[in-house]
Design a protein around this motif. Structure first.
Motif, PDB file in Angstrom:
ATOM      1  N   ILE A   1       0.860  -1.188   0.000  1.00 50.12           N
ATOM      2  CA  ILE A   1       0.000   0.000   0.000  1.00 50.12           C
ATOM      3  C   ILE A   1       0.891   1.232   0.000  1.00 50.12           C
ATOM      4  CG2 ILE A   1      -1.837   1.249   1.187  1.00 50.12           C
ATOM      5  CD1 ILE A   1      -2.682  -1.360   2.463  1.00 50.12           C
ATOM      6  N   LYS A   2       0.677   2.118  -0.963  1.00 53.61           N
ATOM      7  CA  LYS A   2       1.447   3.355  -1.099  1.00 53.61           C
ATOM      8  C   LYS A   2       2.956   3.083  -1.154  1.00 53.61           C
ATOM      9  CE  LYS A   2      -1.681   6.810   0.883  1.00 53.61           C
ATOM     10  NZ  LYS A   2      -1.803   7.898   1.869  1.00 53.61           N
ATOM     11  N   GLY A   3       3.325   1.997  -1.792  1.00 55.79           N
ATOM     12  CA  GLY A   3       4.738   1.665  -1.910  1.00 55.79           C
ATOM     13  C   GLY A   3       5.348   1.054  -0.668  1.00 55.79           C
ATOM     14  N   ASN A   4       4.544   0.822   0.373  1.00 54.54           N
ATOM     15  CA  ASN A   4       5.009   0.183   1.606  1.00 54.54           C
ATOM     16  C   ASN A   4       4.622  -1.287   1.583  1.00 54.54           C
ATOM     17  OD1 ASN A   4       5.857   2.713   3.160  1.00 54.54           O
ATOM     18  ND2 ASN A   4       3.737   3.198   2.658  1.00 54.54           N
ATOM     19  N   HIS A   5       5.572  -2.161   1.889  1.00 51.83           N
ATOM     20  CA  HIS A   5       5.349  -3.597   1.810  1.00 51.83           C
ATOM     21  C   HIS A   5       5.210  -4.201   3.210  1.00 51.83           C
ATOM     22  CE1 HIS A   5       6.450  -2.810  -2.257  1.00 51.83           C
ATOM     23  NE2 HIS A   5       7.730  -2.602  -1.975  1.00 51.83           N
ATOM     24  N   PHE A   6       4.172  -5.009   3.388  1.00 49.92           N
ATOM     25  CA  PHE A   6       3.924  -5.699   4.644  1.00 49.92           C
ATOM     26  C   PHE A   6       3.848  -7.195   4.355  1.00 49.92           C
ATOM     27  CE2 PHE A   6       1.963  -1.530   4.751  1.00 49.92           C
ATOM     28  CZ  PHE A   6       2.409  -0.994   5.949  1.00 49.92           C
TER      29      PHE A   6
ATOM     30  N   SER B   1      11.363  -1.575  -1.271  1.00 53.22           N
ATOM     31  CA  SER B   1      11.433  -0.978   0.055  1.00 53.22           C
ATOM     32  C   SER B   1      11.465  -2.143   1.024  1.00 53.22           C
ATOM     33  CB  SER B   1      10.219  -0.086   0.326  1.00 53.22           C
ATOM     34  OG  SER B   1      10.222   0.353   1.677  1.00 53.22           O
ATOM     35  N   ARG B   2      12.321  -2.066   2.016  1.00 50.83           N
ATOM     36  CA  ARG B   2      12.379  -3.169   2.979  1.00 50.83           C
ATOM     37  C   ARG B   2      11.011  -3.345   3.628  1.00 50.83           C
ATOM     38  NH1 ARG B   2      17.236  -2.144   6.970  1.00 50.83           N
ATOM     39  NH2 ARG B   2      16.432  -4.085   7.879  1.00 50.83           N
ATOM     40  N   PRO B   3      10.549  -4.585   3.724  1.00 48.38           N
ATOM     41  CA  PRO B   3       9.180  -4.817   4.214  1.00 48.38           C
ATOM     42  C   PRO B   3       9.070  -4.691   5.724  1.00 48.38           C
ATOM     43  CG  PRO B   3      10.267  -6.904   3.804  1.00 48.38           C
ATOM     44  CD  PRO B   3      11.226  -5.837   3.346  1.00 48.38           C
ATOM     45  N   ILE B   4       7.831  -4.591   6.186  1.00 50.41           N
ATOM     46  CA  ILE B   4       7.510  -4.633   7.610  1.00 50.41           C
ATOM     47  C   ILE B   4       6.852  -5.983   7.878  1.00 50.41           C
ATOM     48  CG2 ILE B   4       6.035  -3.654   9.410  1.00 50.41           C
ATOM     49  CD1 ILE B   4       6.544  -0.919   8.168  1.00 50.41           C
TER      50      ILE B   4
ATOM     51  N   SER C   1      11.385 -20.033  17.009  1.00 52.07           N
ATOM     52  CA  SER C   1      12.698 -20.637  17.224  1.00 52.07           C
ATOM     53  C   SER C   1      13.764 -19.757  16.570  1.00 52.07           C
ATOM     54  CB  SER C   1      12.738 -22.039  16.627  1.00 52.07           C
ATOM     55  OG  SER C   1      12.637 -21.965  15.208  1.00 52.07           O
ATOM     56  N   LYS C   2      15.011 -20.004  16.931  1.00 60.28           N
ATOM     57  CA  LYS C   2      16.104 -19.237  16.335  1.00 60.28           C
ATOM     58  C   LYS C   2      16.232 -19.546  14.851  1.00 60.28           C
ATOM     59  CE  LYS C   2      20.834 -17.696  17.121  1.00 60.28           C
ATOM     60  NZ  LYS C   2      21.075 -17.487  15.679  1.00 60.28           N
ATOM     61  N   ASP C   3      16.036 -20.809  14.466  1.00 54.77           N
ATOM     62  CA  ASP C   3      16.128 -21.184  13.053  1.00 54.77           C
ATOM     63  C   ASP C   3      15.067 -20.455  12.226  1.00 54.77           C
ATOM     64  OD1 ASP C   3      18.256 -22.840  13.515  1.00 54.77           O
ATOM     65  OD2 ASP C   3      17.057 -24.680  13.638  1.00 54.77           O
ATOM     66  N   ALA C   4      13.830 -20.417  12.740  1.00 53.31           N
ATOM     67  CA  ALA C   4      12.744 -19.741  12.016  1.00 53.31           C
ATOM     68  C   ALA C   4      13.007 -18.244  11.916  1.00 53.31           C
ATOM     69  CB  ALA C   4      11.408 -20.003  12.711  1.00 53.31           C
ATOM     70  N   THR C   5      13.532 -17.671  13.000  1.00 57.48           N
ATOM     71  CA  THR C   5      13.838 -16.240  13.001  1.00 57.48           C
ATOM     72  C   THR C   5      14.934 -15.911  12.000  1.00 57.48           C
ATOM     73  OG1 THR C   5      13.171 -16.032  15.318  1.00 57.48           O
ATOM     74  CG2 THR C   5      14.603 -14.310  14.434  1.00 57.48           C
ATOM     75  N   ASP C   6      16.021 -16.699  12.022  1.00 52.86           N
ATOM     76  CA  ASP C   6      17.115 -16.471  11.082  1.00 52.86           C
ATOM     77  C   ASP C   6      16.633 -16.602   9.639  1.00 52.86           C
ATOM     78  OD1 ASP C   6      18.812 -16.079  13.187  1.00 52.86           O
ATOM     79  OD2 ASP C   6      19.762 -18.052  13.081  1.00 52.86           O
ATOM     80  N   TYR C   7      15.750 -17.567   9.409  1.00 55.11           N
ATOM     81  CA  TYR C   7      15.222 -17.772   8.053  1.00 55.11           C
ATOM     82  C   TYR C   7      14.420 -16.564   7.591  1.00 55.11           C
ATOM     83  CZ  TYR C   7      12.380 -19.711   4.278  1.00 55.11           C
ATOM     84  OH  TYR C   7      11.744 -19.913   3.082  1.00 55.11           O
ATOM     85  N   LEU C   8      13.522 -16.071   8.427  1.00 57.97           N
ATOM     86  CA  LEU C   8      12.689 -14.924   8.063  1.00 57.97           C
ATOM     87  C   LEU C   8      13.538 -13.679   7.830  1.00 57.97           C
ATOM     88  CD1 LEU C   8       9.641 -15.299  10.492  1.00 57.97           C
ATOM     89  CD2 LEU C   8       9.633 -15.610   8.012  1.00 57.97           C
ATOM     90  N   VAL C   9      14.479 -13.438   8.724  1.00 54.51           N
ATOM     91  CA  VAL C   9      15.315 -12.239   8.600  1.00 54.51           C
ATOM     92  C   VAL C   9      16.168 -12.298   7.342  1.00 54.51           C
ATOM     93  CG1 VAL C   9      17.200 -10.932   9.655  1.00 54.51           C
ATOM     94  CG2 VAL C   9      15.337 -11.792  11.079  1.00 54.51           C
ATOM     95  N   SER C  10      16.759 -13.457   7.051  1.00 54.53           N
ATOM     96  CA  SER C  10      17.627 -13.571   5.875  1.00 54.53           C
ATOM     97  C   SER C  10      16.844 -13.465   4.572  1.00 54.53           C
ATOM     98  CB  SER C  10      18.392 -14.901   5.917  1.00 54.53           C
ATOM     99  OG  SER C  10      17.500 -15.999   5.831  1.00 54.53           O
ATOM    100  N   LYS C  11      15.621 -13.979   4.557  1.00 53.65           N
ATOM    101  CA  LYS C  11      14.823 -13.969   3.326  1.00 53.65           C
ATOM    102  C   LYS C  11      14.107 -12.644   3.089  1.00 53.65           C
ATOM    103  CE  LYS C  11      15.608 -18.063   1.673  1.00 53.65           C
ATOM    104  NZ  LYS C  11      16.212 -18.235   0.321  1.00 53.65           N
ATOM    105  N   LEU C  12      13.643 -12.006   4.159  1.00 56.00           N
ATOM    106  CA  LEU C  12      12.793 -10.821   3.995  1.00 56.00           C
ATOM    107  C   LEU C  12      13.506  -9.509   4.318  1.00 56.00           C
ATOM    108  CD1 LEU C  12       9.530 -12.272   5.578  1.00 56.00           C
ATOM    109  CD2 LEU C  12      10.134 -12.159   3.154  1.00 56.00           C
TER     110      LEU C  12
END
Length: 370
Positions: free
Chosen positions: A166-171, A226-229, A267-278
């Protein structure tokens, strides 16, 4: 008219005025004291006003007394509708645990839940409402009943992972229970969607990394990078809330209680995965019912810095001082204001003091009349 009758009528009128203020007016007085944060940079065309809340926990057919249910729903309805009327957000995000007993309900009970929710949290047509699913809506990963996910997704038009622009902002809206890390159909679907969203973000950031699928999506949706939220119900990985220092953080010793990973946080694995991908620029969640602000610095393939906000519960049943957030967002920046709702003690104190003062006025008025 006899003086005693006139005084009785005046007393009844005063009680009605006090009740109207405590059940309607006080929400406007408190909510109007919080305003949208100041945002540096960004034009009006690209600045988005978002209202965020979490953990409404509407009571179901088993837990809680009917009077408690009626009171809590009235409070949340008044607060929500007043916020929408006073602040006029463009978009609303409700981050999980809409219901308190959603995982145990049958089809008819769930449909009643949805009907009540839409009545209590009704929004004008020009305001968009998005929800993420919580563990109380469908159950924790290992306790999800057959059909629970499908009926929730159908009722609220959502999926395990959803990209909203929305308005160029990614969620990116995520089902936290889909981050278990096993090979169940829910987790597999979520991982596939995250991979697709990651490809879109990489392609918009660097055209040399485009695939034919991501290139078509960007062209069709005019997607600019734009980096997502990131929005979900669970917090990202942390060992406990001991790192939380906000005034509305959990009280001691609860704050030092170790988290059960995949239940209290990802979990740490899930967190690392989300941060690295998004590569999020901010993360918002709920689940703990308390406030927390953490600054993360992940050194993966490159350094990724962002802030994570835990939103306190919106329900007076879960805490005496419910909160919500007003967030201004542009593709380059964002700003957050955490806002308070009236405390029950404040409402009760206001009612008692007002009644005493009004009674004193009537007594004084009678003596002066004599």
């Amino acid at each position: 008219m006899r003086r005693i009758t006139k005084n009785v009528l005046l007393f009844m009128f005063g009680c009605i005025c006090i009740a109207l203020y405590c059940e309607f007016g006080i929400y406007y007085v408190v909510i109007a004291q919080c305003s949208w944060p100041e945002l540096l940079g960004g034009s009006e065309e690209t600045t988005l006003k978002a209202f965020m809340l979490a953990d409404t926990h509407l009571l179901g057919p088993w837990r809680g007394h009917w009077l408690d249910k009626m009171r809590r729903e009235w409070q949340m309805n008044r607060a929500f509708q007043t916020i929408v009327h006073v602040h006029r957000p463009e978009i609303i995000f409700l981050l999980g645990d809409l219901f308190d007993e959603g995982e145990w309900t049958n089809r008819d009970q769930f449909e009643d839940y949805v009907t009540r929710f839409r009545k209590l949290f009704a929004v004008p047509e020009d305001i968009k409402l998005y929800v993420t699913v919580g563990n109380h809506d469908i159950g924790f990963h290992n306790n999800i009943r057959r059909g629970s996910i499908e009926r929730f997704n159908k009722a609220f038009n959502t999926t395990s992972v959803q990209l909203v622009t929305i308005k160029g902002n990614h969620f990116v809206l995520i089902n936290s229970m889909a981050m278990e890390g096993d090979y169940c159909s829910l987790c597999t679907d979520a991982r596939s969607r995250i991979e697709s969203i990651s490809e879109i973000l990489q392609c918009s950031e660097n055209p040399t990394k485009c695939t034919s699928k991501s290139k078509k999506y960007i062209k069709r949706n005019k997607h600019n990078y734009s980096r997502p939220i990131l929005l979900q119900h669970f917090p990202l990985f942390r060992k406990s809330d001991a790192v939380c220092t906000e005034p509305d953080a959990p009280p001691l010793p609860e704050r030092n209680k170790p988290f059960r990973l995949k239940i209290d946080a990802l979990s740490k694995d899930a967190t690392d995965y989300l941060v690295s991908k998004l590569k999020p620029r901010a993360v918002f969640g709920g689940h703990t019912h308390h406030g927390c602000l953490l600054h993360h610095n992940y050194k993966l393939s490159d350094s990724i810095e962002f802030s994570e906000y835990s939103i306190p519960s919106f329900s007076w049943r879960n805490r005496p001082d419910p909160k919500y957030m007003l967030v201004k967002i542009s593709p380059e920046n964002y700003a957050v204001n955490k806002c308070e709702l009236p405390k029950e003690t404040t409402i009760a104190f206001t009612a008692i003091v007002s009644l005493i003062l009004f009674s004193c006025y009537l007594v004084r008025r009678r003596h002066i009349g004599r």
